[in-house]
Every structure is written in structure tokens, then in C-alpha cells.
Design a protein around this motif. Structure first.
Motif, PDB file in Angstrom:
ATOM      1  N   ASN A  69       0.833  -1.210   0.000  1.00  9.74           N
ATOM      2  CA  ASN A  69       0.000   0.000   0.000  1.00  9.74           C
ATOM      3  C   ASN A  69       0.865   1.257   0.000  1.00  9.74           C
ATOM      4  OD1 ASN A  69      -2.420  -1.269  -0.153  1.00  9.74           O
ATOM      5  ND2 ASN A  69      -3.050  -0.865   1.958  1.00  9.74           N
ATOM      6  N   ALA A  70       1.930   1.237   0.819  1.00  9.96           N
ATOM      7  CA  ALA A  70       2.820   2.405   0.848  1.00  9.96           C
ATOM      8  C   ALA A  70       3.420   2.610  -0.544  1.00  9.96           C
ATOM      9  CB  ALA A  70       3.918   2.199   1.888  1.00  9.96           C
ATOM     10  N   GLN A  71       3.747   1.486  -1.178  1.00 16.10           N
ATOM     11  CA  GLN A  71       4.327   1.550  -2.509  1.00 16.10           C
ATOM     12  C   GLN A  71       3.326   2.148  -3.514  1.00 16.10           C
ATOM     13  OE1 GLN A  71       5.392  -2.363  -3.545  1.00 16.10           O
ATOM     14  NE2 GLN A  71       7.158  -1.777  -4.749  1.00 16.10           N
ATOM     15  N   LEU A 122      -9.943   5.042  -1.905  1.00 15.84           N
ATOM     16  CA  LEU A 122      -9.986   6.502  -1.832  1.00 15.84           C
ATOM     17  C   LEU A 122      -9.459   7.100  -3.119  1.00 15.84           C
ATOM     18  CD1 LEU A 122      -8.591   6.966   1.774  1.00 15.84           C
ATOM     19  CD2 LEU A 122     -10.968   6.807   1.042  1.00 15.84           C
ATOM     20  N   THR A 123      -8.505   6.386  -3.701  1.00 13.48           N
ATOM     21  CA  THR A 123      -7.957   6.853  -4.968  1.00 13.48           C
ATOM     22  C   THR A 123      -8.501   5.946  -6.049  1.00 13.48           C
ATOM     23  OG1 THR A 123      -6.087   5.605  -4.147  1.00 13.48           O
ATOM     24  CG2 THR A 123      -5.810   7.978  -4.337  1.00 13.48           C
ATOM     25  N   ASP A 124      -8.552   6.425  -7.258  1.00  7.66           N
ATOM     26  CA  ASP A 124      -9.112   5.593  -8.302  1.00  7.66           C
ATOM     27  C   ASP A 124      -8.087   4.578  -8.779  1.00  7.66           C
ATOM     28  OD1 ASP A 124     -10.742   4.488 -10.110  1.00  7.66           O
ATOM     29  OD2 ASP A 124     -10.383   5.997 -11.654  1.00  7.66           O
ATOM     30  N   VAL A 151     -13.159   4.621   7.355  1.00 15.88           N
ATOM     31  CA  VAL A 151     -13.797   3.719   6.377  1.00 15.88           C
ATOM     32  C   VAL A 151     -12.829   2.874   5.553  1.00 15.88           C
ATOM     33  CG1 VAL A 151     -15.884   5.114   6.152  1.00 15.88           C
ATOM     34  CG2 VAL A 151     -13.976   5.491   4.576  1.00 15.88           C
ATOM     35  N   VAL A 152     -11.528   3.193   5.592  1.00 13.59           N
ATOM     36  CA  VAL A 152     -10.598   2.453   4.712  1.00 13.59           C
ATOM     37  C   VAL A 152     -10.544   0.960   4.997  1.00 13.59           C
ATOM     38  CG1 VAL A 152      -8.969   4.173   3.870  1.00 13.59           C
ATOM     39  CG2 VAL A 152      -8.648   3.172   6.140  1.00 13.59           C
ATOM     40  N   PHE A 153     -10.962   0.559   6.203  1.00 11.59           N
ATOM     41  CA  PHE A 153     -10.908  -0.867   6.535  1.00 11.59           C
ATOM     42  C   PHE A 153     -12.146  -1.614   6.044  1.00 11.59           C
ATOM     43  CE2 PHE A 153      -8.143   1.197   9.605  1.00 11.59           C
ATOM     44  CZ  PHE A 153      -6.999   0.429   9.465  1.00 11.59           C
TER      45      PHE A 153
HETATM   46  P1  ADP Z   1      -6.430  -2.293  -2.140  1.00 13.33           P
HETATM   47  O1  ADP Z   1      -6.399  -3.723  -1.718  1.00 13.33           O
HETATM   48  O2  ADP Z   1      -7.346  -2.038  -3.291  1.00 13.33           O
HETATM   49  O3  ADP Z   1      -5.079  -1.667  -2.296  1.00 13.33           O
HETATM   50  P2  ADP Z   1      -6.830  -1.366   0.577  1.00 13.33           P
HETATM   51  O4  ADP Z   1      -8.001  -1.893   1.333  1.00 13.33           O
HETATM   52  O5  ADP Z   1      -5.499  -1.941   0.884  1.00 13.33           O
HETATM   53  O6  ADP Z   1      -7.181  -1.489  -0.970  1.00 13.33           O
HETATM   54  O7  ADP Z   1      -6.766   0.233   0.763  1.00 13.33           O
HETATM   55  C1  ADP Z   1      -7.967   0.998   0.649  1.00 13.33           C
HETATM   56  C2  ADP Z   1      -7.669   2.428   0.295  1.00 13.33           C
HETATM   57  O8  ADP Z   1      -6.944   3.036   1.355  1.00 13.33           O
HETATM   58  C3  ADP Z   1      -6.811   2.595  -0.952  1.00 13.33           C
HETATM   59  O9  ADP Z   1      -7.619   2.706  -2.105  1.00 13.33           O
HETATM   60  C4  ADP Z   1      -6.073   3.898  -0.673  1.00 13.33           C
HETATM   61  O10 ADP Z   1      -6.824   4.978  -1.170  1.00 13.33           O
HETATM   62  C5  ADP Z   1      -6.049   4.013   0.846  1.00 13.33           C
HETATM   63  N1  ADP Z   1      -4.698   3.730   1.370  1.00 13.33           N
HETATM   64  C6  ADP Z   1      -4.215   2.553   1.814  1.00 13.33           C
HETATM   65  N2  ADP Z   1      -2.938   2.674   2.221  1.00 13.33           N
HETATM   66  C7  ADP Z   1      -2.585   3.960   2.034  1.00 13.33           C
HETATM   67  C8  ADP Z   1      -1.373   4.717   2.257  1.00 13.33           C
HETATM   68  N3  ADP Z   1      -0.282   4.150   2.750  1.00 13.33           N
HETATM   69  N4  ADP Z   1      -1.409   6.041   1.923  1.00 13.33           N
HETATM   70  C9  ADP Z   1      -2.514   6.618   1.415  1.00 13.33           C
HETATM   71  N5  ADP Z   1      -3.669   5.958   1.181  1.00 13.33           N
HETATM   72  C10 ADP Z   1      -3.713   4.646   1.484  1.00 13.33           C
END
Ligand code: ADP
Length: 262
Positions: free
Chosen positions: A162-164, A211-213, A203-205
Motif C-alpha cells: 500500500n505504501a508503494q 480513496l484513490t481511483d 472507512v478504509v478498513f
Molecule cells: P487495495 O487492496 O485495493 O489496495 P486497501 O483496502 O489496501 O485497498 O486500501 C484501501 C484504500 O486506502 C486505498 O484505495 C487507498 O486509497 C487508501 N490507502 C491505503 N494505504 C494507504 C497509504 N499508505 N497512503 C494513502 N492511502 C492509502
């Protein structure tokens, strides 16, 4: 008189049962709404790759394309089927984890070895021009973990990947900081990107939250949902830590599964 008080007691009991039934019904309705939403999200996610596989195979069947265009179409079909397989694997993994059917394979390993493995699996490590630089604290030396090491490594790989993917800056950097406290070990993954706003961090979990396309990059927004579920199964947790500059995620494991070496 006795008869009437008995009746009263019975009617109170009935009322209570009726209330419980109403509550159960409300819960069932909520669950069914959740299930419907999940199914519609899943079919939406499946439809995108399926549509491109169908259209590009139709182009190929129609014929008349030059070799370059043929190869391009075949390449897209190939990529999309890989993406579909990954999506199905992730969904299956999540369902097994959520239903508690997962069988843990508990082993003892050094935390530093697991982090090494994750860093190299994610294909990062050495500072490359415009690549992600990973900086490790020395604190992880000597921490022995007794846990499902493959599952824990899967969480590490996801956070590093994800960081990458999402740490957008000219010099992307990820610090992995290990802190031992009295009853737990914290493993923080802190990058120097834009981070995640407090509103989004809640909500990211959730499943399918992006969050990004990243749809075109083949990300379904399941990585963090799977990782959090794994950490719960391992008796630990995964959280977002606000206020660290970039994005910061904390993996926490109870100390009962951590031992000192030597
Ligand atoms: P995926 O498996 O599609 O990569 P994740 O559930 O791992 O999705 O992450 C969900 C969302 O959280 C990503 O679409 C991204 O927008 C955001 N995200 C995750 N890790 C980071 C990060 N290190 N920095 C910024 N945004 C992040």
C-alpha cells in the motif's frame, strides 16, 4: 387474585418475548440489507473485468485486426483474467476469515525475519530512484513471535505494498517502527505520503473502499479489510494512527505471544 397476577406475569413475559422477536427481526433485516449491498458490490466488481474480457475476445473473434492489435487484445484478456482470479481469491479469503473457518498454522519466528520476508516479497527495500525506501528500526531484533507467521507476513506485505502504491511524493519512504510495551508489541508502518484524512481513516478498513481511483490498477479495496480480519483472528489489531505526517498503520500483537530471545 392469584390467577390474575399469574395472568399479568404471563402477559409481561409475552411482551418481553415479542420485544426480543422484534429486535431479532430488525437485526436480521439489517443483515440482509448488508448482504444485498455486499452482493451488489461483488457483482459490480466482477462485471468490470468480465466486460473487457468479453469485448476483447469478441474483437479477436471478428478477426481483421493486425498482429499488434491482436497481441494487445490478448494481453488485456490475460491481465483481466489475472485480476479476476485475484479478486475471487481475496473474496474467498475474506469469507473464510469472517466466518471464523480459518485454521491457524502457529509457528515461532523472529519478527525481523518476517519483516525481511515481507519487504522482499513486496519488491521494495533498497533505495532506488523514485522507488519506495524502507527504513527499519533496530527494535525488532530479538522479538520472537508465536503466531500464524504466514498470515502475519500477509498483513505486512499488504501494508508495504500500500505504501508503494499510495505514498505519492518524490522521495517515498516507509519507516517500520517496532515498539515493545509491557503487554504488547506494536509494529508501525509510517510513510511520508499525503496520509488519510480522519474521516476517510474510519472507512478504509471496509470492503471495497478505495480513496484513490485504483480500479485500473486492479485494486478492489479489499486489502485492508482482509488484513484487519487477519489481525483479529491472531488476537491482535490493525488501526490507522492519525497525526503522523503521512499514512500510519499500527499492527498490534498481545505480548503473550512475544518472547525475548536469549
Ligand atoms: P487495495 O487492496 O485495493 O489496495 P486497501 O483496502 O489496501 O485497498 O486500501 C484501501 C484504500 O486506502 C486505498 O484505495 C487507498 O486509497 C487508501 N490507502 C491505503 N494505504 C494507504 C497509504 N499508505 N497512503 C494513502 N492511502 C492509502
Amino acid at each position: 387474585l392469584e390467577y390474575s397476577s399469574q395472568l399479568e406475569a404471563q402477559s409481561r413475559e409475552l411482551e418481553q418475548t415479542a420485544r426480543k422477536l422484534r429486535e431479532a427481526n430488525t437485526k436480521l433485516t439489517a443483515l440482509s440489507v448488508q448482504k444485498d449491498a455486499f452482493l451488489s458490490q461483488v457483482s459490480h466488481e466482477l462485471r468490470t473485468p468480465m466486460t473487457s474480457i468479453r469485448s476483447f475476445s469478441e474483437f479477436l473473434m471478428e478477426g481483421g485486426m493486425d498482429e499488434k492489435a491482436q497481441a494487445r487484445s490478448a494481453g488485456i484478456i490475460h491481465e483481466e483474467s489475472i485480476r479476476l482470479t485475484r479478486l475471487l481469491d481475496d473474496l474467498l479469503d475474506l469469507s473464510v476469515l469472517e466466518n471464523g473457518q480459518v485454521v491457524l498454522n502457529v509457528q515461532t519466528a523472529r519478527l525481523s525475519d518476517l519483516l525481511d520476508r515481507a519487504v522482499s516479497s513486496a519488491g521494495v527495500g533498497s533505495p532506488k530512484p523514485d522507488g519506495l525506501e524502507v527504513i527499519r528500526s533496530a527494535e525488532d531484533e530479538g522479538v520472537l513471535l508465536k503466531t500464524d507467521t504466514d498470515r502475519l507476513t500477509q498483513v505486512f506485505i499488504n501494508l508495504i505494498s500500500n505504501a508503494q502504491k499510495y505514498c505519492v511524493t518524490d522521495t517515498p519512504r516507509l519507516r517500520i517502527v517496532v515498539t515493545r510495551s509491557q503487554d504488547s508489541v506494536d509494529i508501525d508502518f509510517i510513510d511520508n505520503g499525503l496520509g488519510i484524512s480522519p474521516k476517510d481513516a474510519t472507512v478504509v478498513f471496509e470492503k471495497f473502499v478505495r480513496l484513490t481511483d485504483q480500479a485500473s490498477a486492479g485494486s478492489a479495496g479489499l486489502g485492508l479489510a482482509i488484513s484487519r480480519e487477519i489481525m483479529l483472528r491472531l488476537g491482535g489489531s490493525l488501526d490507522y494512527v492519525p497525526g503522523q505526517g503521512g499514512a500510519a498503520f499500527r499492527v498490534q500483537l498481545p505480548l503473550v505471544w512475544v518472547e525475548r530471545l536469549g
